[in-house]
Design a protein around this motif. Sequence first.
Motif, mmCIF file in Angstrom:
data_model
loop_
_atom_site.group_PDB
_atom_site.id
_atom_site.type_symbol
_atom_site.label_atom_id
_atom_site.label_comp_id
_atom_site.label_asym_id
_atom_site.label_seq_id
_atom_site.Cartn_x
_atom_site.Cartn_y
_atom_site.Cartn_z
ATOM 1 N N ASN A 117 -0.906 -0.332 -9.574
ATOM 2 C CA ASN A 117 -2.043 -0.707 -8.725
ATOM 3 C C ASN A 117 -2.824 -1.863 -9.337
ATOM 4 O O ASN A 117 -3.265 -2.771 -8.629
ATOM 5 N N SER A 134 -5.119 -7.921 3.007
ATOM 6 C CA SER A 134 -4.433 -6.684 2.625
ATOM 7 C C SER A 134 -3.048 -7.050 2.128
ATOM 8 O O SER A 134 -2.429 -7.999 2.620
ATOM 9 N N ILE A 150 -5.981 -2.659 0.476
ATOM 10 C CA ILE A 150 -6.404 -2.775 1.874
ATOM 11 C C ILE A 150 -7.872 -3.194 1.903
ATOM 12 O O ILE A 150 -8.713 -2.527 1.293
ATOM 13 N N LEU A 155 -5.595 1.272 -2.618
ATOM 14 C CA LEU A 155 -5.416 2.557 -1.930
ATOM 15 C C LEU A 155 -4.915 3.594 -2.932
ATOM 16 O O LEU A 155 -3.824 3.456 -3.485
ATOM 17 N N HIS A 156 -5.729 4.626 -3.160
ATOM 18 C CA HIS A 156 -5.337 5.657 -4.116
ATOM 19 C C HIS A 156 -4.696 6.869 -3.455
ATOM 20 O O HIS A 156 -3.872 7.540 -4.053
ATOM 21 N N ALA A 162 -0.777 7.402 -3.953
ATOM 22 C CA ALA A 162 -0.354 6.459 -2.909
ATOM 23 C C ALA A 162 0.404 5.313 -3.571
ATOM 24 O O ALA A 162 0.223 5.042 -4.756
ATOM 25 N N SER B 134 -8.320 11.891 4.528
ATOM 26 C CA SER B 134 -7.359 10.920 5.038
ATOM 27 C C SER B 134 -6.232 11.681 5.730
ATOM 28 O O SER B 134 -5.863 12.777 5.315
ATOM 29 N N ILE B 150 -7.916 6.566 7.025
ATOM 30 C CA ILE B 150 -8.134 6.578 5.574
ATOM 31 C C ILE B 150 -9.633 6.543 5.310
ATOM 32 O O ILE B 150 -10.324 5.646 5.809
ATOM 33 N N ASP B 151 -10.129 7.495 4.551
ATOM 34 C CA ASP B 151 -11.560 7.570 4.247
ATOM 35 C C ASP B 151 -12.399 7.437 5.508
ATOM 36 O O ASP B 151 -13.396 6.714 5.549
ATOM 37 N N LEU B 155 -6.838 2.872 10.239
ATOM 38 C CA LEU B 155 -6.189 1.714 9.616
ATOM 39 C C LEU B 155 -5.558 0.852 10.706
ATOM 40 O O LEU B 155 -4.662 1.307 11.425
ATOM 41 N N LEU B 258 1.258 6.668 1.536
ATOM 42 C CA LEU B 258 -0.183 6.802 1.768
ATOM 43 C C LEU B 258 -0.820 7.974 1.038
ATOM 44 O O LEU B 258 -2.039 8.024 0.915
#
Lengths: 324, 324
Positions: A117, A134, A150, A155-156, A162, B134, B150-151, B155, B258
Amino acid sequence: MTDKCFVGVDLGGTNIKAGCITADAEILSKISVPTEGERGQEHVIGRICGAVDSVLEGAGRPRDLVGGVGIGFPGTLDIKAGVVRYPANIPGCRNIPVVQRVRERTGFPVLLENDANAAAYAEYWVGAARDAGSMVMLTLGTGVGGGIVIDGKVLHGNTDCAGELGHMIIEVNGRKCGCGKWGCLEAYASATSLVKRFAEAVQAGHLTVLADHFKTGGKVSARDIYEAAIGGDEVSCRLFRETGSYLGMGIVNIMHTLNPARIVLSGGMIAAGDLLMRPIREMVEARALSDAQRNCEVIFAALGEDAGLLGAAGCALAEFGTSR
Amino acid sequence: MTDKCFVGVDLGGTNIKAGCITADAEILSKISVPTEGERGQEHVIGRICGAVDSVLEGAGRPRDLVGGVGIGFPGTLDIKAGVVRYPANIPGCRNIPVVQRVRERTGFPVLLENDANAAAYAEYWVGAARDAGSMVMLTLGTGVGGGIVIDGKVLHGNTDCAGELGHMIIEVNGRKCGCGKWGCLEAYASATSLVKRFAEAVQAGHLTVLADHFKTGGKVSARDIYEAAIGGDEVSCRLFRETGSYLGMGIVNIMHTLNPARIVLSGGMIAAGDLLMRPIREMVEARALSDAQRNCEVIFAALGEDAGLLGAAGCALAEFGTSR
């Protein structure tokens, strides 16, 4: 833009790399020291803190101008808790509360990030995806790693795993992967897999210019196979075509899931250049929905081996930088 | 929580569904009217605005208590511009600036969203994924659609085509898909594909209790195949197992990309219940990395056919709701 600097640490099984980085991504100083993970977690924490001190000294930066430290770690992490659960390739270092320990010893704010990451974030920040909102990075080395950014954020996922894009299934009854499952992208697109598939082709009796070297006990590397392919060796060419096609499948799936503005390929395998990119592009053109492919560029990474430490520092800047 | 209400509109090729929804997702009124897309875009805009008026009247809500209108549309959209580029299954309605037109005619703030994303958002907001940070939804109907939250945010991706999960390649040399490519998840996991594969099995001479019905020109539906499978018909059972396995592959790939907290399955195919879920779970258990699968629940949707209009209203609440 803050005038503070940030320290990025890239922890690997063999070496710890660290750099002192400005808010506009200039590397003021960097070093690489052996990880010596077999000597246990206290030792590794000491090595990290020593590396931080060294690069600050090297850059001549006073401690009050340090905005924070970012540490990229391989393996299974708990990012919010700042704990490395199962580090990859670093024996004896399970469950290190690395954020707390490095903060206590250095006095700086510390952030933990997955190493892939961090490298992806660097390419987003100042590399091949710097003007993309992104992006997704695939790192093609011994294994296949991934990182997803993103809207400027890494993105975790729900449990910090992830972007495990190397373990996307692309052939349900396919090759065995290092993870113990079958048919993962990594089992086709890593340098390790290229060498394995080459050995299998020779054993199956396929003719190749490298066969003699291989049969007399010499080791064949991904680079040897690349050079043979450039020289026209049919088996080597076919293996790169296949690798690129499988990568292309993975990339199509990434496009259809995330619709990123850019997909960046990094790691040792990208030395193969067009030999890899051509079959990737063919697969993407043939298989991706036109909307998804039209607005997504697939390119090679720009930052090389500094991506890990740059990205770790960049994540620290994003988290702790006050006046960006 | 705002005391305003929100209108959700779910635009389909056959019907326009609309509902007047409170900020805590209570449906105060709803209607369904024919889309009549063949009569052109002016007519469709009029139908949408008429539906908005009808549900407000039905709910007895004054216009100054309306917080906004959300419209879920199938097809290719430009969400920021509020324009429907190529609506799916609605002939003669290309390039409708739907947000501008409906705003002009109703006076309300208007938001455009992809219909599958809207349905996913509903399950996130008040459905099967309501307590998950998510989630990913797969809609298994005539086609296979997808939506990713997501969160708490849908998306969209770089060009509003994230979540095209039905076109993930799961078998590179596989079945032809409705999109014109090969081996997409949709070509295996939609109701349409189930019926097609059943027909192929009969034509290939496989014995099934439905064969006579089929051979005498009768149509066989996904439901017929489900009922035959429940009765022990071997071909039908095998087809559901295969469908579930392919779905499981897609789900593993979603987990590894994801790492969502929940994956929700919706659409007509989920009537098959365990017949579908069992092979999905088997594939996930066998193939997903333990970290990714341990913290991700795969379940059926909770909201049924109201998901589209609920989600469209929920997205409008998220965008225009002032005092949440």
